[in-house]
Design an enzyme around this catalytic site. Sequence first.
Site, PDB file in Angstrom:
ATOM      1  N   LYS A  62      -5.174  -7.622  22.153  1.00 46.14           N
ATOM      2  CA  LYS A  62      -6.571  -7.275  22.450  1.00 46.14           C
ATOM      3  C   LYS A  62      -7.519  -8.278  21.787  1.00 46.14           C
ATOM      4  CE  LYS A  62      -6.018  -2.241  22.504  1.00 46.14           C
ATOM      5  NZ  LYS A  62      -6.959  -1.222  22.954  1.00 46.14           N
ATOM      6  N   SER A  91     -10.712   1.973  14.056  1.00 48.20           N
ATOM      7  CA  SER A  91     -10.032   0.889  13.337  1.00 48.20           C
ATOM      8  C   SER A  91      -9.705  -0.269  14.282  1.00 48.20           C
ATOM      9  CB  SER A  91      -8.766   1.389  12.628  1.00 48.20           C
ATOM     10  OG  SER A  91      -7.732   1.645  13.542  1.00 48.20           O
ATOM     11  N   HIS A 103      -2.256 -10.030  12.549  1.00 52.51           N
ATOM     12  CA  HIS A 103      -1.732  -8.817  11.927  1.00 52.51           C
ATOM     13  C   HIS A 103      -1.370  -7.861  13.070  1.00 52.51           C
ATOM     14  CE1 HIS A 103      -1.215  -5.155   9.848  1.00 52.51           C
ATOM     15  NE2 HIS A 103      -2.357  -4.628  10.237  1.00 52.51           N
ATOM     16  N   GLU A 126       0.847  -1.192   0.000  1.00 53.35           N
ATOM     17  CA  GLU A 126       0.000   0.000   0.000  1.00 53.35           C
ATOM     18  C   GLU A 126       0.885   1.245   0.000  1.00 53.35           C
ATOM     19  OE1 GLU A 126      -2.150   0.570   3.812  1.00 53.35           O
ATOM     20  OE2 GLU A 126      -1.441  -1.433   4.315  1.00 53.35           O
ATOM     21  N   CYS A 186      -3.512  -3.767   4.646  1.00 55.24           N
ATOM     22  CA  CYS A 186      -2.578  -4.744   5.209  1.00 55.24           C
ATOM     23  C   CYS A 186      -2.933  -6.181   4.853  1.00 55.24           C
ATOM     24  CB  CYS A 186      -2.486  -4.570   6.720  1.00 55.24           C
ATOM     25  SG  CYS A 186      -1.938  -2.924   7.152  1.00 55.24           S
ATOM     26  N   ASN A 246       5.187  -1.196  12.435  1.00 52.04           N
ATOM     27  CA  ASN A 246       4.172  -1.668  11.495  1.00 52.04           C
ATOM     28  C   ASN A 246       4.785  -1.732  10.097  1.00 52.04           C
ATOM     29  OD1 ASN A 246       1.797  -2.345  10.250  1.00 52.04           O
ATOM     30  ND2 ASN A 246       0.698  -0.464  10.770  1.00 52.04           N
ATOM     31  N   SER A 277      -7.494  -2.906   6.590  1.00 50.03           N
ATOM     32  CA  SER A 277      -8.517  -1.879   6.766  1.00 50.03           C
ATOM     33  C   SER A 277      -9.271  -1.672   5.474  1.00 50.03           C
ATOM     34  CB  SER A 277      -7.868  -0.558   7.192  1.00 50.03           C
ATOM     35  OG  SER A 277      -7.410  -0.666   8.517  1.00 50.03           O
TER      36      SER A 277
END
Length: 394
Positions: A242, A201, A233, A80, A111, A275, A308
């Site tokens: 999380k 997001s 990811h 990207e 991603c 990232n 995303s």
Amino acid sequence: MMQIGIDKMGLFTPNTYLDLVMLANARGVDPDKFTIGIGQDQMAIAPLSQDSVTMGVNAALDLLDGENRDNISLLVLGTESGIDQSKAGALYIQRLLGLQNARAFEIKEACYGATAGLMTAYDYVTAHPDQKALVIGSDIARYGLETPGEVTQGAGAVAMLVSAQPRLMVLEPQTTVHSADVQDFWRPNYSKEAFARGKYSTEQYIDFFQKTWADYRNTTDRTIADFKALCFHLPYTKMGLKALRTILPEATEAQQADLLARYQESTLYSRQIGNIYTGSLYLGLMSLLEQSQQLQAGDRIGLFSYGSGAISEFFTAILQPNFETQLAAQKHADLLAKRQQLTMAEYETQFQTELPEDGSAFEIDLTVDPSPVVLTRMKEHERIYEVLTQAVKP
Ligand code: COA
């Protein structure tokens, strides 16, 4: 039965990085927020001589050898942060690697791009088992100076060789996908930095994970007990945690501890690199495989890909006998250890320095970049790449 999967993986990250405690101090933030709350220690900063093409080539050179480069007839670049609206970065990569006549193209979905490439490669090799595919995820993640996303930047690439009878891991055919038009993160053509609705997001990521995981359990007879590790990811390392925490109650206490320990092992490279967008899930997978002492042949690993926009896919892989021989933990430790730390001023200058966009000639300073393949200059709107290290020339 013919089995298809990943035979070998390659890694590249630029030679310069920023320490995130230093960034926290400069931004007036408690360093614990970055190192614990976000879960990042350092982030790779790409010099002008590295872009999605050169990083992709450097990652592929990390895995190609004299023997395994034969019969690569599909070459997919997921990115990207591509360098051109028309021409695929995969064609520069093909030339710089000394490959030819591959179905070479570039693919985009935030991603998820490298996963789209991997799934395409899986189908391709299933149809042509005597052929191989090279899948590359390569990106520079830019959110901008003094933005909430600044601490979640990074740069790097992962390459994967997909073949029949792979020596590293077999991909299993059952996967689950969830996709919907969601405006959580995007980058219009005119912008060099991404726009992100940060909190939104992270909610979408978790929601998409729960949907693909529930779908997977419902459409297969597997449960969390069938997994030795789950990789996610990793836009930042707290994010996958999380998501993982939402399904941990499905496991026994002993297995929860194991899954959390494997998760930590999967985050070690991302903590130091940041990232890398398309490659981030696979960076986590490499970190797990190279840093864990607990895995063995036959173990099943779950992989959660999220791009995303948004699409997610949950899929699984089985480690193969002697999979360790396909890894390069020491080489990757060296790659990270040899990097130079930037000062805040150097980072900000590097971030703001741009290649010319008016066609003028521009020579790039290569003294800071020891990478095998570099962008050397711009000339009449063209990027001129060079293979500098003779040893890696095919
Ligand atoms: N010590 C320890 N933890 C601390 C802390 C401290 N002193 N101060 C804050 N934290 C914790 C917060 O509690 C929070 O943890 P939680 O998420 O578990 O609740 C975490 O640090 C982040 O703090 P928060 O205030 O939510 O951060 P932020 O508003 O600055 O933004 C992102 C965080 C991720 C939204 C932002 O970095 C971003 O927009 N990133 C880009 C988008 C992205 O990566 N999206 C992911 C899906 S693709």
